[in-house]
Design an enzyme around this catalytic site. Structure first.
Site, PDB file in Angstrom:
ATOM      1  N   SER A 125       0.833  -1.198   0.000  1.00  8.37           N
ATOM      2  CA  SER A 125       0.000   0.000   0.000  1.00  8.37           C
ATOM      3  C   SER A 125       0.867   1.247   0.000  1.00  8.37           C
ATOM      4  O   SER A 125       1.990   1.243   0.529  1.00  8.37           O
ATOM      5  CB  SER A 125      -0.857  -0.025   1.273  1.00  8.37           C
ATOM      6  OG  SER A 125      -1.429   1.241   1.507  1.00  8.37           O
ATOM      7  N   TYR A 150      -1.823  -1.130  11.030  1.00 11.27           N
ATOM      8  CA  TYR A 150      -2.091  -1.660   9.682  1.00 11.27           C
ATOM      9  C   TYR A 150      -0.907  -1.367   8.763  1.00 11.27           C
ATOM     10  O   TYR A 150      -0.370  -2.256   8.106  1.00 11.27           O
ATOM     11  CB  TYR A 150      -3.378  -1.046   9.112  1.00 11.27           C
ATOM     12  CG  TYR A 150      -3.517  -1.257   7.617  1.00 11.27           C
ATOM     13  CD1 TYR A 150      -3.843  -2.509   7.093  1.00 11.27           C
ATOM     14  CD2 TYR A 150      -3.305  -0.208   6.713  1.00 11.27           C
ATOM     15  CE1 TYR A 150      -3.942  -2.702   5.717  1.00 11.27           C
ATOM     16  CE2 TYR A 150      -3.397  -0.393   5.348  1.00 11.27           C
ATOM     17  CZ  TYR A 150      -3.720  -1.637   4.852  1.00 11.27           C
ATOM     18  OH  TYR A 150      -3.815  -1.827   3.488  1.00 11.27           O
ATOM     19  N   LYS A 154       2.166  -3.831   6.756  1.00 15.85           N
ATOM     20  CA  LYS A 154       2.579  -3.812   5.334  1.00 15.85           C
ATOM     21  C   LYS A 154       4.093  -3.663   5.233  1.00 15.85           C
ATOM     22  O   LYS A 154       4.739  -4.326   4.422  1.00 15.85           O
ATOM     23  CB  LYS A 154       1.887  -2.671   4.583  1.00 15.85           C
ATOM     24  CG  LYS A 154       0.376  -2.855   4.428  1.00 15.85           C
ATOM     25  CD  LYS A 154       0.036  -4.031   3.539  1.00 15.85           C
ATOM     26  CE  LYS A 154      -1.450  -4.285   3.451  1.00 15.85           C
ATOM     27  NZ  LYS A 154      -1.801  -5.614   2.913  1.00 15.85           N
TER      28      LYS A 154
HETATM   29  P1  NAD Z   1     -10.998  -7.003   1.405  1.00 12.55           P
HETATM   30  O1  NAD Z   1     -11.197  -6.978   2.871  1.00 12.55           O
HETATM   31  O2  NAD Z   1     -12.162  -6.779   0.533  1.00 12.55           O
HETATM   32  O3  NAD Z   1     -10.305  -8.374   0.986  1.00 12.55           O
HETATM   33  C1  NAD Z   1      -9.416  -9.073   1.830  1.00 12.55           C
HETATM   34  C2  NAD Z   1      -9.914 -10.513   1.904  1.00 12.55           C
HETATM   35  O4  NAD Z   1      -9.023 -11.282   2.736  1.00 12.55           O
HETATM   36  C3  NAD Z   1     -11.299 -10.645   2.502  1.00 12.55           C
HETATM   37  O5  NAD Z   1     -12.116 -11.391   1.621  1.00 12.55           O
HETATM   38  C4  NAD Z   1     -11.079 -11.390   3.831  1.00 12.55           C
HETATM   39  O6  NAD Z   1     -12.152 -12.233   4.137  1.00 12.55           O
HETATM   40  C5  NAD Z   1      -9.795 -12.144   3.543  1.00 12.55           C
HETATM   41  N1  NAD Z   1      -8.952 -12.465   4.705  1.00 12.55           N
HETATM   42  C6  NAD Z   1      -8.493 -11.620   5.662  1.00 12.55           C
HETATM   43  N2  NAD Z   1      -7.714 -12.294   6.520  1.00 12.55           N
HETATM   44  C7  NAD Z   1      -7.668 -13.590   6.098  1.00 12.55           C
HETATM   45  C8  NAD Z   1      -7.017 -14.757   6.565  1.00 12.55           C
HETATM   46  N3  NAD Z   1      -6.246 -14.756   7.654  1.00 12.55           N
HETATM   47  N4  NAD Z   1      -7.191 -15.916   5.874  1.00 12.55           N
HETATM   48  C9  NAD Z   1      -7.971 -15.937   4.763  1.00 12.55           C
HETATM   49  N5  NAD Z   1      -8.618 -14.868   4.288  1.00 12.55           N
HETATM   50  C10 NAD Z   1      -8.452 -13.701   4.946  1.00 12.55           C
HETATM   51  O7  NAD Z   1      -9.842  -5.941   1.069  1.00 12.55           O
HETATM   52  P2  NAD Z   1      -9.336  -5.404  -0.327  1.00 12.55           P
HETATM   53  O8  NAD Z   1      -9.679  -3.972  -0.412  1.00 12.55           O
HETATM   54  O9  NAD Z   1      -9.709  -6.313  -1.424  1.00 12.55           O
HETATM   55  O10 NAD Z   1      -7.768  -5.469  -0.067  1.00 12.55           O
HETATM   56  C11 NAD Z   1      -6.983  -6.578  -0.465  1.00 12.55           C
HETATM   57  C12 NAD Z   1      -5.547  -6.371  -0.020  1.00 12.55           C
HETATM   58  O11 NAD Z   1      -5.067  -5.145  -0.568  1.00 12.55           O
HETATM   59  C13 NAD Z   1      -5.377  -6.236   1.485  1.00 12.55           C
HETATM   60  O12 NAD Z   1      -4.168  -6.866   1.845  1.00 12.55           O
HETATM   61  C14 NAD Z   1      -5.276  -4.755   1.708  1.00 12.55           C
HETATM   62  O13 NAD Z   1      -4.548  -4.430   2.857  1.00 12.55           O
HETATM   63  C15 NAD Z   1      -4.548  -4.317   0.457  1.00 12.55           C
HETATM   64  N6  NAD Z   1      -4.780  -2.903   0.122  1.00 12.55           N
HETATM   65  C16 NAD Z   1      -6.062  -2.453  -0.020  1.00 12.55           C
HETATM   66  C17 NAD Z   1      -6.295  -1.111  -0.313  1.00 12.55           C
HETATM   67  C18 NAD Z   1      -7.700  -0.585  -0.423  1.00 12.55           C
HETATM   68  O14 NAD Z   1      -7.867   0.644  -0.357  1.00 12.55           O
HETATM   69  N7  NAD Z   1      -8.723  -1.393  -0.632  1.00 12.55           N
HETATM   70  C19 NAD Z   1      -5.208  -0.253  -0.471  1.00 12.55           C
HETATM   71  C20 NAD Z   1      -3.918  -0.750  -0.341  1.00 12.55           C
HETATM   72  C21 NAD Z   1      -3.715  -2.091  -0.042  1.00 12.55           C
HETATM   73  C1  UD1 Z   2      -6.789   5.116   3.418  1.00 15.38           C
HETATM   74  C2  UD1 Z   2      -6.006   4.476   4.532  1.00 15.38           C
HETATM   75  C3  UD1 Z   2      -4.601   4.146   4.085  1.00 15.38           C
HETATM   76  C4  UD1 Z   2      -4.616   3.338   2.804  1.00 15.38           C
HETATM   77  C5  UD1 Z   2      -5.356   4.146   1.756  1.00 15.38           C
HETATM   78  C6  UD1 Z   2      -5.439   3.419   0.437  1.00 15.38           C
HETATM   79  C7  UD1 Z   2      -6.989   5.596   6.494  1.00 15.38           C
HETATM   80  C8  UD1 Z   2      -6.730   6.560   7.623  1.00 15.38           C
HETATM   81  N1  UD1 Z   2      -5.958   5.387   5.659  1.00 15.38           N
HETATM   82  O1  UD1 Z   2      -6.295   6.411   3.316  1.00 15.38           O
HETATM   83  O2  UD1 Z   2      -3.914   3.426   5.061  1.00 15.38           O
HETATM   84  O3  UD1 Z   2      -3.299   3.102   2.363  1.00 15.38           O
HETATM   85  O4  UD1 Z   2      -6.691   4.371   2.233  1.00 15.38           O
HETATM   86  O5  UD1 Z   2      -6.391   2.447   0.485  1.00 15.38           O
HETATM   87  O6  UD1 Z   2      -8.041   4.987   6.385  1.00 15.38           O
HETATM   88  N2  UD1 Z   2     -12.546  11.569   3.245  1.00 15.38           N
HETATM   89  C9  UD1 Z   2     -13.530  12.482   3.553  1.00 15.38           C
HETATM   90  N3  UD1 Z   2     -14.684  12.023   4.101  1.00 15.38           N
HETATM   91  C10 UD1 Z   2     -14.921  10.693   4.366  1.00 15.38           C
HETATM   92  C11 UD1 Z   2     -13.901   9.772   4.029  1.00 15.38           C
HETATM   93  C12 UD1 Z   2     -12.714  10.244   3.488  1.00 15.38           C
HETATM   94  O7  UD1 Z   2     -13.362  13.674   3.333  1.00 15.38           O
HETATM   95  O8  UD1 Z   2     -15.977  10.365   4.881  1.00 15.38           O
HETATM   96  C13 UD1 Z   2     -11.299  12.063   2.643  1.00 15.38           C
HETATM   97  C14 UD1 Z   2     -10.058  11.767   3.480  1.00 15.38           C
HETATM   98  O9  UD1 Z   2      -9.817  12.802   4.381  1.00 15.38           O
HETATM   99  C15 UD1 Z   2      -9.001  11.683   2.377  1.00 15.38           C
HETATM  100  C16 UD1 Z   2      -9.754  11.156   1.161  1.00 15.38           C
HETATM  101  O10 UD1 Z   2     -11.131  11.404   1.416  1.00 15.38           O
HETATM  102  O11 UD1 Z   2      -8.517  12.940   2.098  1.00 15.38           O
HETATM  103  C17 UD1 Z   2      -9.568   9.670   0.930  1.00 15.38           C
HETATM  104  O12 UD1 Z   2      -9.820   8.997   2.161  1.00 15.38           O
HETATM  105  P1  UD1 Z   2      -9.762   7.401   2.271  1.00 15.38           P
HETATM  106  O13 UD1 Z   2     -10.657   6.807   1.271  1.00 15.38           O
HETATM  107  O14 UD1 Z   2      -9.984   7.064   3.698  1.00 15.38           O
HETATM  108  O15 UD1 Z   2      -8.263   7.037   1.820  1.00 15.38           O
HETATM  109  P2  UD1 Z   2      -6.864   7.536   2.410  1.00 15.38           P
HETATM  110  O16 UD1 Z   2      -6.983   8.687   3.286  1.00 15.38           O
HETATM  111  O17 UD1 Z   2      -5.957   7.694   1.250  1.00 15.38           O
END
Ligand code: NAD
Ligand code: UD1
Length: 338
Positions: A125, A150, A154
């Site tokens: 991330s 969190y 990572k």
């Molecule tokens: P998500 O929660 O939708 O998907 C994660 C999945 O992993 C879920 O289906 C959950 O049930 C499963 N899971 C969690 N722990 C587990 C375990 N111990 N064993 C088996 N299954 C398990 O999240 P996502 O948004 O699809 O994110 C996927 C990955 O990408 C995560 O590692 C997350 O940290 C990373 N990531 C997400 C974002 C984002 O904004 N969505 C940003 C950066 C990184």
């Molecule tokens: C989040 C995660 C970060 C992760 C990133 C990418 C947090 C604190 N951080 O950050 O660890 O790497 O997503 O997935 O959750 N906002 C509003 N109103 C809302 C929600 C969000 O104004 O109700 C704003 C936030 O202040 C920010 C932007 O929208 O400026 C995006 O927010 P968000 O979706 O939570 O993502 P990140 O802040 O980038």
């Protein structure tokens, strides 16, 4: 084009990646304990692709159960999405995050050694950069101070995989640092539906749009940016999913360790995203500008030149398309997969 173990494959990014893997001719084998996703996702994958992938409901921390997956399938590579991802919850329950995220990665690395599976793509991330000194962020920028447990998981898992790559000559590791995934599959049958009140911006907007929530609070209007709100790099989840197929192709060239930012390279403010959503879907979003959210960084967006130069990947879809697809999904599935 072999079998790819997809941990967390029923989650938001995992499920979209499974579609792209099937399209590219890979055979995904999903492992997920369903702690943050629904079994219904498998039916939706079948609806889109015509294929119901093999699925194991297993916790990745359960090594014995995971052995069965490796015994029953000739796994060639792994995409490791499984993990908990709520920043706020990680502050409340840090141990849960270390156990689940770091613990499951440790088990996976041990099984890679045991079964001689050398290729892994990891969901990292932008959070690993901490509070960036300059934008756009390049991969050589220093990994920062984690803003939450969190984020710390990572950073730790990245380190574990770097060490794995440096101590195993056959290892190929891709660390993908995602920026802010938004959007949904254009069919409207697959998307994101967080449990509880969403923390992230796009699901909050769509839940206001569908009437589940009354009003969006924009966190802070006094940042030193063009309209006073924070800047992020919002990437369509389908573009992000496609990035994983490119990463697998890259690993087939046996590069050892590679690290890529996956974003669009463009910064968008909170208000710009809200207005893009309004324009794309011809509706108004009820919002108010409120206080800053503690811990938010002012600007975070990626330089993605490296992913293009080395893998040929770049994001193709616009913010407007992401807004349209998010709304298409949310309006057709007001309660997610329930
Ligand atoms: P998500 O929660 O939708 O998907 C994660 C999945 O992993 C879920 O289906 C959950 O049930 C499963 N899971 C969690 N722990 C587990 C375990 N111990 N064993 C088996 N299954 C398990 O999240 P996502 O948004 O699809 O994110 C996927 C990955 O990408 C995560 O590692 C997350 O940290 C990373 N990531 C997400 C974002 C984002 O904004 N969505 C940003 C950066 C990184
Ligand atoms: C989040 C995660 C970060 C992760 C990133 C990418 C947090 C604190 N951080 O950050 O660890 O790497 O997503 O997935 O959750 N906002 C509003 N109103 C809302 C929600 C969000 O104004 O109700 C704003 C936030 O202040 C920010 C932007 O929208 O400026 C995006 O927010 P968000 O979706 O939570 O993502 P990140 O802040 O980038």
């Amino acid at each position: 084009m072999g079998k790819v173990l997809v941990t967390g494959g029923t989650g938001y990014i995992g499920s979209h990646t499974v579609i792209e893997l099937l399209k590219a001719g890979y055979e995904p084998v999903i492992v997920d304990n369903l702690c943050n996703s629904k079994i219904e996702v498998l039916n939706r994958i079948k609806l889109i692709s015509g294929i119901k992938p093999k699925f194991y409901q297993i916790d990745v921390q359960d090594k014995e159960a995971m052995r069965r997956v490796f015994e029953e399938n000739e796994i060639e590579s792994i995409i490791h999405f499984a993990g908990l991802k709520s920043v706020g919850e990680s502050v409340q329950k840090p141990q849960l995050y270390y156990d689940n995220n770091v613990g499951s990665s440790k088990v996976l690395i041990e099984l890679m050694e045991e079964y001689g599976v050398h290729n892994i793509v990891f969901s990292s991330s932008a959070t690993v950069y901490g509070n960036p000194k300059s934008v756009p962020i390049v991969e050589t920028d220093p990994v920062g101070e984690a803003a939450s447990p969190y984020g710390e998981t990572k950073i730790i898992i990245e380190k574990m995989l770097m060490e794995y790559a440096s101590t195993h000559k056959d290892a190929n590791v891709a660390l993908l640092r995602y920026f802010n995934p938004i959007g949904a599959h254009p069919s409207g049958v697959m998307g994101e539906y967080p449990t509880g009140i969403p923390n992230n911006l796009m699901p909050y907007i769509t839940q206001v749009a569908v009437g589940t929530l009354k009003q969006l609070t924009v966190f802070g209007g006094d940042y030193p940016t063009r309209d006073g709100t924070c800047v992020r790099d919002y990437i369509h989840v389908v573009d992000l999913a496609v990035g994983h197929v490119y990463a697998l192709h890259k690993l087939e060239e046996k590069p050892g360790l590679v690290i890529y930012n996956l974003g669009t390279g463009k910064g968008t403010t909170v208000l710009e995203l809200v207005h893009a959503f309004e324009k794309a879907n011809n509706m108004k979003i009820n919002y108010v500008v409120g206080d800053r959210r503690p811990g938010d960084v002012t600007e975070c967006y990626a330089n993605c030149d490296k992913a293009y130069k080395e893998m040929g990947w770049k994001a193709e879809l616009s913010i407007e398309e992401a807004c349209r697809d998010s709304w298409n999904w949310q309006s057709k599935n007001p309660h997610g997969y329930e």
